[in-house]
Design an enzyme around this catalytic site. Structure first.
Site, PDB file in Angstrom:
ATOM      1  N   CYS A 123       0.805  -1.225   0.000  1.00  0.00           N
ATOM      2  CA  CYS A 123       0.000   0.000   0.000  1.00  0.00           C
ATOM      3  C   CYS A 123       0.839   1.276   0.000  1.00  0.00           C
ATOM      4  CB  CYS A 123      -0.952  -0.005   1.189  1.00  0.00           C
ATOM      5  SG  CYS A 123      -2.003  -1.455   1.187  1.00  0.00           S
ATOM      6  N   HIS A 256      -2.951   7.031   2.427  1.00  0.00           N
ATOM      7  CA  HIS A 256      -3.449   5.765   1.878  1.00  0.00           C
ATOM      8  C   HIS A 256      -4.820   5.480   2.486  1.00  0.00           C
ATOM      9  CE1 HIS A 256      -4.074   1.683   0.939  1.00  0.00           C
ATOM     10  NE2 HIS A 256      -3.754   1.227   2.131  1.00  0.00           N
ATOM     11  N   ASN A 286     -10.201  -0.246   0.366  1.00  0.00           N
ATOM     12  CA  ASN A 286      -8.741  -0.119   0.330  1.00  0.00           C
ATOM     13  C   ASN A 286      -8.249  -0.708  -0.990  1.00  0.00           C
ATOM     14  OD1 ASN A 286      -5.986  -0.471   0.635  1.00  0.00           O
ATOM     15  ND2 ASN A 286      -6.118  -1.201   2.750  1.00  0.00           N
TER      16      ASN A 286
HETATM   17  N1  ACO Z   1     -18.320  -8.373  10.119  1.00  0.00           N
HETATM   18  C1  ACO Z   1     -18.751  -8.605  11.368  1.00  0.00           C
HETATM   19  N2  ACO Z   1     -17.923  -8.896  12.395  1.00  0.00           N
HETATM   20  C2  ACO Z   1     -16.604  -8.943  12.126  1.00  0.00           C
HETATM   21  C3  ACO Z   1     -16.084  -8.710  10.849  1.00  0.00           C
HETATM   22  C4  ACO Z   1     -16.998  -8.414   9.816  1.00  0.00           C
HETATM   23  N3  ACO Z   1     -16.618  -8.174   8.555  1.00  0.00           N
HETATM   24  N4  ACO Z   1     -14.748  -8.835  10.892  1.00  0.00           N
HETATM   25  C5  ACO Z   1     -14.417  -9.110  12.167  1.00  0.00           C
HETATM   26  N5  ACO Z   1     -15.552  -9.198  12.921  1.00  0.00           N
HETATM   27  C6  ACO Z   1     -15.657  -9.483  14.339  1.00  0.00           C
HETATM   28  C7  ACO Z   1     -14.502 -10.307  14.868  1.00  0.00           C
HETATM   29  O1  ACO Z   1     -14.761 -11.701  14.643  1.00  0.00           O
HETATM   30  C8  ACO Z   1     -14.521  -9.970  16.335  1.00  0.00           C
HETATM   31  O2  ACO Z   1     -15.566 -10.706  16.954  1.00  0.00           O
HETATM   32  P1  ACO Z   1     -15.365 -11.340  18.413  1.00  0.00           P
HETATM   33  O3  ACO Z   1     -15.136 -10.154  19.299  1.00  0.00           O
HETATM   34  O4  ACO Z   1     -16.658 -12.052  18.639  1.00  0.00           O
HETATM   35  O5  ACO Z   1     -14.173 -12.219  18.287  1.00  0.00           O
HETATM   36  C9  ACO Z   1     -14.948  -8.506  16.347  1.00  0.00           C
HETATM   37  O6  ACO Z   1     -15.560  -8.259  15.067  1.00  0.00           O
HETATM   38  C10 ACO Z   1     -13.803  -7.540  16.583  1.00  0.00           C
HETATM   39  O7  ACO Z   1     -12.714  -7.933  15.721  1.00  0.00           O
HETATM   40  P2  ACO Z   1     -11.390  -7.065  15.658  1.00  0.00           P
HETATM   41  O8  ACO Z   1     -10.496  -7.620  14.614  1.00  0.00           O
HETATM   42  O9  ACO Z   1     -10.838  -6.880  17.037  1.00  0.00           O
HETATM   43  O10 ACO Z   1     -12.007  -5.696  15.161  1.00  0.00           O
HETATM   44  P3  ACO Z   1     -11.334  -4.284  15.078  1.00  0.00           P
HETATM   45  O11 ACO Z   1     -12.113  -3.301  15.826  1.00  0.00           O
HETATM   46  O12 ACO Z   1      -9.845  -4.346  15.313  1.00  0.00           O
HETATM   47  O13 ACO Z   1     -11.538  -3.936  13.531  1.00  0.00           O
HETATM   48  C11 ACO Z   1     -10.329  -3.934  11.494  1.00  0.00           C
HETATM   49  C12 ACO Z   1     -10.988  -4.790  12.578  1.00  0.00           C
HETATM   50  C13 ACO Z   1     -11.387  -3.095  10.808  1.00  0.00           C
HETATM   51  C14 ACO Z   1      -9.662  -4.856  10.492  1.00  0.00           C
HETATM   52  C15 ACO Z   1      -9.287  -3.009  12.167  1.00  0.00           C
HETATM   53  O14 ACO Z   1      -8.415  -3.738  12.985  1.00  0.00           O
HETATM   54  C16 ACO Z   1      -8.474  -2.256  11.173  1.00  0.00           C
HETATM   55  O15 ACO Z   1      -8.996  -1.469  10.419  1.00  0.00           O
HETATM   56  N6  ACO Z   1      -7.168  -2.455  11.153  1.00  0.00           N
HETATM   57  C17 ACO Z   1      -6.319  -1.839  10.176  1.00  0.00           C
HETATM   58  C18 ACO Z   1      -6.414  -2.675   8.966  1.00  0.00           C
HETATM   59  C19 ACO Z   1      -5.992  -1.944   7.783  1.00  0.00           C
HETATM   60  O16 ACO Z   1      -6.276  -0.793   7.615  1.00  0.00           O
HETATM   61  N7  ACO Z   1      -5.275  -2.663   6.956  1.00  0.00           N
HETATM   62  C20 ACO Z   1      -4.788  -2.172   5.797  1.00  0.00           C
HETATM   63  C21 ACO Z   1      -3.673  -1.177   6.050  1.00  0.00           C
HETATM   64  S1  ACO Z   1      -2.232  -1.557   5.334  1.00  0.00           S
HETATM   65  C22 ACO Z   1      -2.718  -1.929   3.839  1.00  0.00           C
HETATM   66  O17 ACO Z   1      -3.515  -1.232   3.325  1.00  0.00           O
HETATM   67  C23 ACO Z   1      -2.210  -3.119   3.189  1.00  0.00           C
END
Ligand code: ACO
Length: 329
Positions: A123, A256, A286
């Site tokens: 990215c 990004h 993304n």
């Molecule tokens: N729909 C519903 N529930 C979901 C989903 C979904 N799509 N995905 C995860 N969950 C659930 C999980 O199973 C978990 O449930 P549990 O508590 O029962 O176990 C709960 O939601 C919380 O999961 P987390 O992973 O802790 O959620 P978080 O608040 O961290 O959000 C996310 C996840 C959106 C991926 C976040 O961590 C994030 O945005 N991180 C950065 C990721 C990113 O931007 N990556 C790209 C950057 S670098 C690049 O671009 C290559």
């Protein structure tokens, strides 16, 4: 004695392209539900700010998207493809293992002879590619460059992993970067830290005629989130200092487009009014290396960003890699 004339680089045209198949969160959730995977528009919007993304048709590749974006950028710059002397494509989803997607773009543009290669920095790829092109122009190795970010991330998503498959989309963005007597690109900075390979990767590879290992994207979302926010702030401050500018000089911030919460916290830490933050993650998801040039082109075409504006581009992604480019458009 006269001092030698300094050579700079400047963006003279932007372009972008999105594949026509637009999938809202509800439409994606319905598709996933058919495979027993539960998600919702509400979860996706609350955690990421994403409302829709575009997915390429199965026979469409990164070079197909790239060449469309490139044609728009060439037209905007009023430059003929035959006069381009450097093509760099930033992508993590190349058409082939080799040759490079840049060579395929060159062929689709109907030109030959100029240097063409890919940059792989996930990215951060566009920020890396723009910095390389700027360096080559400033040293005289090139004069008119096409710099493209293009991805079909839908090909490497695990649609059984709801934590990642809702986040990404396909698309391409491009700029024409030309030699200039006055500076367009003011400063840039690139970084990587390979200690974080595992938190965001596609670990598979091709060997002995087979795909070895897992060819789908793996991500530790919370770990990526935590690292990204700090890195984006630090590199923004550093590149501003290098250019002798301050936060107050930024007309537009284009980070990004990974997640609205990362974008908002970066703007907040830079004390930047939110109306200076360019957001397209809601409509594109993304798109990895394509996200920054896509957001730049949309903002230029809508009349938001105009010639003379100071724009800060910031990338962060797998590797871990990160970097920033400060420029006057
Ligand atoms: N729909 C519903 N529930 C979901 C989903 C979904 N799509 N995905 C995860 N969950 C659930 C999980 O199973 C978990 O449930 P549990 O508590 O029962 O176990 C709960 O939601 C919380 O999961 P987390 O992973 O802790 O959620 P978080 O608040 O961290 O959000 C996310 C996840 C959106 C991926 C976040 O961590 C994030 O945005 N991180 C950065 C990721 C990113 O931007 N990556 C790209 C950057 S670098 C690049 O671009 C290559």
């Amino acid at each position: 004695m006269t001092s030698p004339t300094l050579r700079h680089s400047r963006i003279t045209g932007t372009g972008s392209f999105l594949p026509p198949n637009r999938l809202t969160n509800d439409a994606l959730a319905a598709q996933l539900a058919a495979d027993g995977i539960e998600t919702s528009d509400q979860w996706i919007v609350e955690r990421t700010g994403i409302r829709a993304r575009h997915f390429a048709a199965p026979d469409v590749t990164s070079s197909d998207l790239a060449v469309e974006a490139a044609r728009h950028a060439l037209a905007a710059a009023d430059v003929d493809a035959a006069n381009i002397d450097l093509i760099i494509v930033a992508t993590s989803t190349p058409d082939m293992v080799f040759p490079s997607t840049a060579c395929l773009v060159q062929r689709k543009l109907g030109v030959a002879g100029c240097a063409a290669f890919d940059v792989q920095a996930v990215c951060s790829g566009f920020v890396y590619a723009l910095t390389v092109a700027d360096s080559m122009i400033r040293t005289g190795a090139a004069s008119k460059a096409l710099v493209i970010g293009a991805e079909v991330f839908s090909r490497i998503l695990d649609f059984k992993d709801r934590g990642t498959c809702v986040l990404f989309g396909d698309g391409a963005g491009a700029v024409v970067l030309e030699a200039s007597a006055t500076p367009g690109i003011l400063a840039s900075e690139l970084h990587a830290d390979g200690r974080h390979v595992e938190i965001l990767c596609v670990p598979g590879n091709v060997s002995g005629g087979q795909v070895l290992g897992d060819p789908l994207l793996k991500m530790d979302g919370p770990a990526v989130f935590k690292l990204a926010v700090g890195m984006l702030y630090d590199v923004a401050k550093s590149v501003l200092e290098k250019a002798g500018r301050s936060d107050a000089d930024i007309d537009w911030l284009i980070p990004h487009q990974a997640n609205i919460r990362i974008l908002l916290s970066t703007a907040k830490r830079l004390k930047l009014p939110l109306d200076k933050l360019i957001v397209t993650v809601d409509q594109h998801g993304n798109t990895s290396a394509a996200s920054i040039p896509l957001a730049l082109d949309e903002s230029v075409r809508s009349g938001k960003i105009v010639r003379g504006d100071t724009v800060l581009l910031e990338g962060v992604g797998g590797g871990f890699t990160w970097g920033a480019v400060l420029l006057d458009l």
